[in-house]
Scaffold this active site. Structure first.
Site, short mmCIF file in Angstrom:
data_model
loop_
_atom_site.label_atom_id
_atom_site.label_comp_id
_atom_site.label_asym_id
_atom_site.label_seq_id
_atom_site.Cartn_x
_atom_site.Cartn_y
_atom_site.Cartn_z
CB THR A 1 59.26 32.20 47.89
OG1 THR A 1 57.88 32.59 47.98
CG2 THR A 1 60.14 33.42 48.07
CB CYS A 2 62.93 28.27 47.52
SG CYS A 2 62.41 28.40 49.25
CB SER A 3 61.67 27.25 42.63
OG SER A 3 62.08 26.07 43.27
#
Length: 157
Positions: free
Chosen positions: A47-49
């Site tokens: 999700t972060c990337s």
């Protein structure tokens, strides 16, 4: 836990750039500036990337147009990981803040323990600070990505 009206904690960050390793204090980063700071549980995580960091990269010019001086991404990772992630994501518009020991995240009251999966991490959140004082704060519920995204923060600056 940090809240609207709270000053950001004092801290010294290690930052890697093309020019090499440098340090910056929270005072240097936040004093006299309007800053968006968002935190991710870990660099290179799905999700972060795929969503969180890219949203701020894409919207960086819109934040600047609304008077934001700096956009910072915080993670409990070391400065080398944060720099590699920044390069991988073409995120030069974002100041990557490595909180290797998690002490800044803990001072915010927004740390979480993921146990054997990764240990101490930041909860997913985003805030706006003006002159080092929090003026807007969005903290995600566990496992969610609904309120700390770039589009939501654009409405708060």
């Amino acid at each position: 836990m940090i809240k609207i009206g709270s000053p950001l904690p004092t801290h010294e960050f290690t930052i890697l750039t093309d020019e090499g390793k440098t340090t910056a204090t929270s005072e240097q980063l936040f004093k006299g500036k309007k800053v968006v700071l968002f935190a991710v549980p870990g660099a290179f995580t799905p999700t972060c990337s795929n969503s969180h960091l890219p949203g701020f990269v894409v919207q960086a010019d819109r934040f600047k147009a609304r008077g934001v001086d700096t956009i910072c991404c915080l993670s409990v990772n070391d400065a080398f990981v944060m720099r590699a992630w920044q390069q991988h994501q073409n995120a030069d518009a974002i100041t990557m803040l490595a909180d290797g020991a998690g002490s800044f995240t803990q001072a915010l009251g927004l740390a979480k323990d993921t146990g054997e999966f990764g240990g101490l991490r930041a909860q997913r959140f985003a805030l706006v600070a003006e002159d080092g004082v929090v003026t807007a704060l969005k903290i995600e519920a566990p496992g969610k990505f609904e309120v700390s995204d770039a589009e939501t923060l654009l409405q708060l600056v």
